[in-house]
Design a protein around this motif. Structure first.
Motif, PDB file in Angstrom:
ATOM      1  N   VAL A   1       0.840  -1.215   0.000  1.00 49.12           N
ATOM      2  CA  VAL A   1       0.000   0.000   0.000  1.00 49.12           C
ATOM      3  C   VAL A   1       0.864   1.250   0.000  1.00 49.12           C
ATOM      4  O   VAL A   1       0.620   2.198  -0.755  1.00 49.12           O
ATOM      5  N   PHE A   2       1.900   1.260   0.837  1.00 51.14           N
ATOM      6  CA  PHE A   2       2.738   2.454   0.948  1.00 51.14           C
ATOM      7  C   PHE A   2       3.582   2.677  -0.310  1.00 51.14           C
ATOM      8  O   PHE A   2       3.801   3.829  -0.717  1.00 51.14           O
ATOM      9  N   ILE A   3       4.058   1.610  -0.918  1.00 53.34           N
ATOM     10  CA  ILE A   3       4.792   1.764  -2.183  1.00 53.34           C
ATOM     11  C   ILE A   3       3.861   2.323  -3.255  1.00 53.34           C
ATOM     12  O   ILE A   3       4.251   3.194  -4.054  1.00 53.34           O
ATOM     13  N   PHE A   4       2.629   1.846  -3.262  1.00 52.87           N
ATOM     14  CA  PHE A   4       1.638   2.399  -4.191  1.00 52.87           C
ATOM     15  C   PHE A   4       1.420   3.879  -3.914  1.00 52.87           C
ATOM     16  O   PHE A   4       1.295   4.689  -4.841  1.00 52.87           O
ATOM     17  N   GLY A   5       1.374   4.253  -2.619  1.00 52.14           N
ATOM     18  CA  GLY A   5       1.199   5.655  -2.262  1.00 52.14           C
ATOM     19  C   GLY A   5       2.336   6.525  -2.760  1.00 52.14           C
ATOM     20  O   GLY A   5       2.116   7.639  -3.249  1.00 52.14           O
ATOM     21  N   LEU A   6       3.566   6.022  -2.648  1.00 51.71           N
ATOM     22  CA  LEU A   6       4.717   6.763  -3.163  1.00 51.71           C
ATOM     23  C   LEU A   6       4.636   6.918  -4.677  1.00 51.71           C
ATOM     24  O   LEU A   6       4.873   8.008  -5.222  1.00 51.71           O
ATOM     25  N   ALA A   7       4.296   5.834  -5.360  1.00 56.66           N
ATOM     26  CA  ALA A   7       4.177   5.894  -6.814  1.00 56.66           C
ATOM     27  C   ALA A   7       3.041   6.819  -7.234  1.00 56.66           C
ATOM     28  O   ALA A   7       3.171   7.594  -8.195  1.00 56.66           O
ATOM     29  N   ALA A   8       1.928   6.753  -6.502  1.00 59.81           N
ATOM     30  CA  ALA A   8       0.781   7.614  -6.807  1.00 59.81           C
ATOM     31  C   ALA A   8       1.142   9.079  -6.674  1.00 59.81           C
ATOM     32  O   ALA A   8       0.704   9.922  -7.471  1.00 59.81           O
ATOM     33  N   GLN A   9       1.940   9.388  -5.668  1.00 58.34           N
ATOM     34  CA  GLN A   9       2.339  10.771  -5.450  1.00 58.34           C
ATOM     35  C   GLN A   9       3.157  11.303  -6.621  1.00 58.34           C
ATOM     36  O   GLN A   9       2.982  12.446  -7.054  1.00 58.34           O
ATOM     37  N   ILE A  10       4.039  10.483  -7.142  1.00 60.94           N
ATOM     38  CA  ILE A  10       4.875  10.910  -8.273  1.00 60.94           C
ATOM     39  C   ILE A  10       4.032  11.095  -9.528  1.00 60.94           C
ATOM     40  O   ILE A  10       4.149  12.092 -10.250  1.00 60.94           O
ATOM     41  N   VAL A  11       3.141  10.123  -9.807  1.00 60.36           N
ATOM     42  CA  VAL A  11       2.300  10.208 -11.002  1.00 60.36           C
ATOM     43  C   VAL A  11       1.371  11.409 -10.923  1.00 60.36           C
ATOM     44  O   VAL A  11       1.219  12.172 -11.888  1.00 60.36           O
ATOM     45  N   ALA A  12       0.753  11.604  -9.741  1.00 60.61           N
ATOM     46  CA  ALA A  12      -0.164  12.727  -9.575  1.00 60.61           C
ATOM     47  C   ALA A  12       0.577  14.050  -9.678  1.00 60.61           C
ATOM     48  O   ALA A  12       0.039  15.040 -10.179  1.00 60.61           O
ATOM     49  N   GLY A  13       1.828  14.083  -9.201  1.00 61.50           N
ATOM     50  CA  GLY A  13       2.609  15.309  -9.314  1.00 61.50           C
ATOM     51  C   GLY A  13       2.953  15.634 -10.759  1.00 61.50           C
ATOM     52  O   GLY A  13       2.987  16.803 -11.160  1.00 61.50           O
ATOM     53  N   ALA A  14       3.195  14.587 -11.562  1.00 62.35           N
ATOM     54  CA  ALA A  14       3.550  14.791 -12.966  1.00 62.35           C
ATOM     55  C   ALA A  14       2.341  15.153 -13.815  1.00 62.35           C
ATOM     56  O   ALA A  14       2.471  15.870 -14.814  1.00 62.35           O
ATOM     57  N   GLN A  15       1.155  14.664 -13.431  1.00 65.59           N
ATOM     58  CA  GLN A  15      -0.044  14.909 -14.224  1.00 65.59           C
ATOM     59  C   GLN A  15      -1.164  15.470 -13.348  1.00 65.59           C
ATOM     60  O   GLN A  15      -2.304  15.027 -13.411  1.00 65.59           O
ATOM     61  N   SER A  16      -0.836  16.430 -12.496  1.00 61.96           N
ATOM     62  CA  SER A  16      -1.801  16.977 -11.560  1.00 61.96           C
ATOM     63  C   SER A  16      -2.945  17.672 -12.290  1.00 61.96           C
ATOM     64  O   SER A  16      -2.710  18.452 -13.217  1.00 61.96           O
ATOM     65  N   PRO A  17      -4.196  17.409 -11.867  1.00 58.04           N
ATOM     66  CA  PRO A  17      -5.340  18.096 -12.475  1.00 58.04           C
ATOM     67  C   PRO A  17      -5.537  19.516 -11.952  1.00 58.04           C
ATOM     68  O   PRO A  17      -6.434  20.213 -12.403  1.00 58.04           O
TER      69      PRO A  17
END
Length: 512
Positions: free
Chosen positions: A426-442
């Motif tokens: 879950v936490f690794i997913f959270g780290l990855a999600a943060q990077i993806v969301a930062g790169a493609q933030s709405p």
């Protein structure tokens, strides 16, 4: 064993004055701050109510697993410094060094973050209020709270904890009243409330919106593991941590998930998340939309107290963490100095860093909110991952040496190492999600991508630096070299060779 007279792993100069009653209240709500009280508004606008609730439920479940792992570790090996000392012991000195500094830097910045948020909350009442008029008073308040030692800090945290429980519980009750159409000032129809709000945008902005919300969840649950630090100054650390593990799931459902569920039912967020100012809580905004402006004002006042509480807890956490890693040779030795029961120089550094909040007064100062939010979320995920890895390696080391778990573990996590493995995913997913969301933030004005990866850079930067300087240290401690004798593993107060001594003792123990 290594040479030298062993001393207790806990630092006797930090007095054990926090009572079980104080610790229990702190376990309920001591680290609830801006992450849930404010940052959930922009997350609700970006990801929608379903994304918000699901992310908080998933991360909350993983945090509870982590607290169980920390409870097992603390009950068996109570040490000042808690989880990052476990990283030294169960993973490697280099990773423990990195985790210690990661935690210190995280909470040094969180103090400034919470101060900025308090200014934003006051600006809800007085939009033109200058930050430089408010910040000196807030910082003076933090100094005053921490001046009386851990006992009075804990007593005030109990008061703040009650305030948080009252405001979040009251919101759930008021939201139910709003849904029942019993508020005369609320002119909205039944089609504009409840499940209808979910149907119009449960999952906004698709997968990217869902990933963005994980950043707020990582921030909101940050500090839950702080109970491991607090236990070091508690009268019975081996008893209170298992109790905290039983309280945390109640806290997550009661003070996180229920309010988040209800705010999704009664708050209509704007289509453009960019119009949401950082200083309004979704709970206050919901009261305003229902025409309950007086209630919203009261909520805002209590929320300011709650955020001040989190700032105070961050002062406590960062100063104790810095004192602990300094006493173990991970930082300049003078930060380990304890006077009048306080880590005096560590506190001085914390208050110096709190001055970063004055950036709010500068042009574009509001961007510090998103930067610190992203940094704190990434730091929290690393801290939790490390705790779970330590728990897994503890259990594996016991099996490797053919020892009886009952003789070593005073209390066992009910979900075992399988639970810790799930939490790590879950936490690794959270780290990855943060990077993806930062790169493609709405968001219309997203934070720089660097803010999403800064926490990762800091962690591996400290790890690489230690590894390069102390190349003779073990990069990854073999399971059969992990010392499982709590009374024989020690950290001496103040010597630069403490980590090396710990490493030698681990190796020596494995040869017995």
């Amino acid at each position: 064993m290594g040479s030298g007279d062993p001393t207790p792993a806990t630092d006797a100069s930090l007095q054990k004055v926090i009572t079980t009653r104080q610790f229990t209240f702190m376990a309920f709500s001591s680290s609830i701050g801006a992450g849930v009280l404010l940052a959930t508004y922009s997350s609700l606008a970006v990801g929608g109510p379903a994304s918000l609730l699901i992310s908080f439920a998933v991360v909350g479940f993983a945090v509870w697993i982590t607290m169980c792992a920390l409870g097992e570790l603390t009950a068996a090996f109570p040490v000042t410094g808690s989880f990052y000392e476990y990283s030294v012991r169960f993973i490697s000195p280099a990773w423990g060094f990195s985790m210690g500094w990661n935690y210190v830097i995280n909470f040094l910045l969180i103090v400034a973050f919470e101060l900025v948020v308090m200014v934003l909350c006051v600006q809800y009442w007085v939009p033109d209020m200058r930050p430089e008029y408010l910040l000196p008073a807030f910082i003076a308040g933090l100094i005053l709270v921490n001046a009386f030692g851990a006992k009075w800090y804990a007593e005030l945290e109990n008061f703040f904890a009650i305030c948080k429980m009252v405001v979040l519980t009251s919101f759930v009750i008021v939201a139910i009243v709003i849904l029942s159409k019993a508020v005369p000032s609320d002119g909205r129809s039944a089609d504009e409330l409840g499940i209808h709000l979910w149907q119009r945008g449960a999952f906004k902005n698709g997968p990217v919106g869902f990933l963005y919300v994980f950043m707020a969840a990582g921030m909101a649950y940050g500090g839950t593991e702080m109970l491991g630090l607090t236990a070091a100054e508690c009268e019975r650390p081996e008893k209170v941590m298992p109790r905290a593990c039983k309280i945390v799931p109640i806290r997550i459902v009661w003070l996180y998930l229920l309010p988040i569920l209800m705010v999704g039912f009664v708050l209509s967020v704007p289509l453009d998340p960019g119009v949401i100012t950082g200083g309004i809580s979704p709970f206050v905004a919901a009261m305003d939309q229902a025409g309950l402006h007086v209630v919203g004002t009261v909520f805002n006042g209590i929320i300011i107290l709650s955020i001040f509480s989190m700032a105070s807890a961050s002062v406590f956490a960062s100063s104790r963490a810095l004192q602990a890693i300094s006493a173990r040779g991970m930082a300049p030795a003078f930060f380990a100095k304890v006077k009048w029961g306080h880590p005096i120089w560590a506190l001085v550094l914390v208050y110096i860093f709190s001055l970063l909040a004055f950036i709010k007064a500068a042009s574009n100062g509001d961007k510090i909110f998103e930067w610190l939010l992203a940094l704190a979320a990434g730091s929290n995920y690393f801290t939790w991952i490390s705790i779970c890895v330590c728990h897994i390696r503890l259990r594996l080391a016991i099996r490797k040496k053919g020892l009886d778990e009952q003789e070593i573990l005073k209390w066992k996590s009910p979900v075992g190492i399988a639970g810790s493995m799930i939490a790590i995913v879950v936490f690794i997913f959270g780290l990855a999600a943060q990077i993806v969301a930062g790169a493609q933030s709405p968001l219309p004005a997203p934070p720089h991508i660097l803010s999403s990866v800064l926490g990762i850079i800091i962690v591996f930067g400290f790890w690489a630096g230690y590894t390069l300087v102390r190349r003779h240290d073990t990069y990854w401690i073999p399971l059969d070299q992990i010392n499982l004798q709590p009374k024989e593993w020690t950290g001496r107060s103040g010597g630069s060779s403490d980590i090396e001594s710990a490493r030698v003792e681990m190796v020596d123990t494995s040869t017995h």
